[in-house]
Design an enzyme around this catalytic site. Structure first.
Site, PDB file in Angstrom:
ATOM      1  N   ARG A 177     -65.478  27.687  -1.659  1.00 39.47           N
ATOM      2  CA  ARG A 177     -66.677  27.329  -2.416  1.00 39.47           C
ATOM      3  C   ARG A 177     -67.048  25.854  -2.260  1.00 39.47           C
ATOM      4  O   ARG A 177     -67.583  25.231  -3.171  1.00 39.47           O
ATOM      5  CB  ARG A 177     -66.508  27.684  -3.897  1.00 39.47           C
ATOM      6  N   SER A 227     -70.318  35.796 -10.100  1.00 41.77           N
ATOM      7  CA  SER A 227     -69.038  35.330 -10.643  1.00 41.77           C
ATOM      8  C   SER A 227     -69.248  34.011 -11.375  1.00 41.77           C
ATOM      9  O   SER A 227     -69.758  33.048 -10.802  1.00 41.77           O
ATOM     10  CB  SER A 227     -68.024  35.145  -9.514  1.00 41.77           C
ATOM     11  N   GLU A 297     -68.219  28.385 -11.356  1.00 44.54           N
ATOM     12  CA  GLU A 297     -68.775  28.566 -10.023  1.00 44.54           C
ATOM     13  C   GLU A 297     -70.288  28.394 -10.063  1.00 44.54           C
ATOM     14  O   GLU A 297     -70.910  27.963  -9.104  1.00 44.54           O
ATOM     15  CB  GLU A 297     -68.419  29.943  -9.462  1.00 44.54           C
TER      16      GLU A 297
END
Length: 307
Positions: A177, A227, A297
């Protein structure tokens, strides 16, 4: 903001493409968020520079977003100018075994283009609702695949002086990420994906199977940002949240999904404040019971609602 709107018009933006007091709930998949002072939909790489220069001339901040699928805008909205890089800036072309996509193309559209061309490598990413530009910044991934596996080159504009910058090879700096573009203060304009010839029937079968898995396991019937938390090293966020008994926990109309504890969903009338409060409650409970710190996230922007 009148001066900014005049500057944008003088720079070539049609008035109907300039949206004052734009409700960000329309431009995020969470369907929450206050107003942006001014929003423009970008249609070319050149327009990125034009819009940013207009904001600078008027002394207002500028924020760049994509499809809003990994974004939470606070209830007070976003001050200044929002550049939305999405569908008007979304052409995809084939060059050999590569696809070259403008930053506003969705990952789903890229996957469908690869399927039509008989190119493999994007099936796992087909269900991610974000744009390729936003996806490459955060190295989006799903079902064991991530953009780091297929990105060959990324064209950008530096926010500091609006000069073109190209990233490829080790300079992409991909990690979980993360990418080098995240820290470089750039706007992605084009992405080249290195794919491989494949059997269209096999590619479609893989895409269909993963789409069915998403429908079965994810709360696609409610607005969300996917998410909510990153995967902690050595753990799965959804499992930790579930084991702490937080599945179904609510703050207002924000809820930890009963279908997949890794998602926070908007049951219909949630505010950004509800979602943020629920995220904090989840983070505190998981840390208290497991010692693991969850990191968002989702990208959080904007100001709290004014009293």
């Amino acid at each position: 903001m009148d001066a900014l709107i005049r500057s944008l018009v003088q720079s070539g933006f049609a008035p109907e493409r300039i949206l004052p007091r734009a409700p960000m709930s329309r431009y995020t998949t969470f369907r929450v968020g206050g107003e942006a002072d001014v929003l423009v939909n970008i249609a070319s790489a050149e327009e990125v520079g034009v819009a940013l220069r207009a904001a600078r001339r008027c002394g207002v901040p500028a924020t760049v977003i994509g499809n809003g699928s990994n974004l939470l805008v606070r209830d007070g909205g976003i001050r200044g100018l929002v550049l939305r890089i999405a569908s008007p800036f979304s052409c995809i072309r084939r060059e050999g075994d590569c696809l070259v996509a403008q930053a506003g193309a969705t990952l789903g559209a890229c996957a469908q283009a690869a399927l039509r061309e008989g190119l493999s490598g994007l099936a796992e990413l087909a269900g991610i609702p974000g744009t390729i530009g936003g996806g490459v910044i955060m190295n989006a991934g799903a079902y064991g695949g991530e953009l780091a596996d297929v990105v060959r080159q990324v064209q950008t504009l530096a926010l500091s002086d609006l000069r073109p910058l190209s990233f490829e090879g080790d300079a992409l700096g991909f990690a979980y990420r993360r990418s080098a573009m995240m820290d470089a203060r750039v706007v992605v304009t084009e992405v080249t994906l290195q794919l491989a010839p494949g059997d269209p029937q096999a590619i479609r079968a893989r895409m269909d199977a993963l789409a069915a898995a998403r429908r079965d396991k994810q709360p696609l019937e409610y607005p969300s940002a996917g998410s909510t938390f990153k995967r902690p090293e050595g753990f799965f966020a959804a499992r930790l949240i579930d084991e702490c008994g937080l599945r179904g926990l609510r703050v207002g109309d924000a809820q930890v999904s009963e279908k997949h504890a890794g998602f926070i969903v908007n049951l219909g009338h949630a505010t950004a404040a509800d979602i943020l409060a629920l995220m904090q409650a989840v983070k505190e409970r998981v840390y208290s019971e497991t010692g693991v710190t969850l990191e968002p996230e989702v990208r959080i922007l904007g100001e709290d609602a004014r009293a």
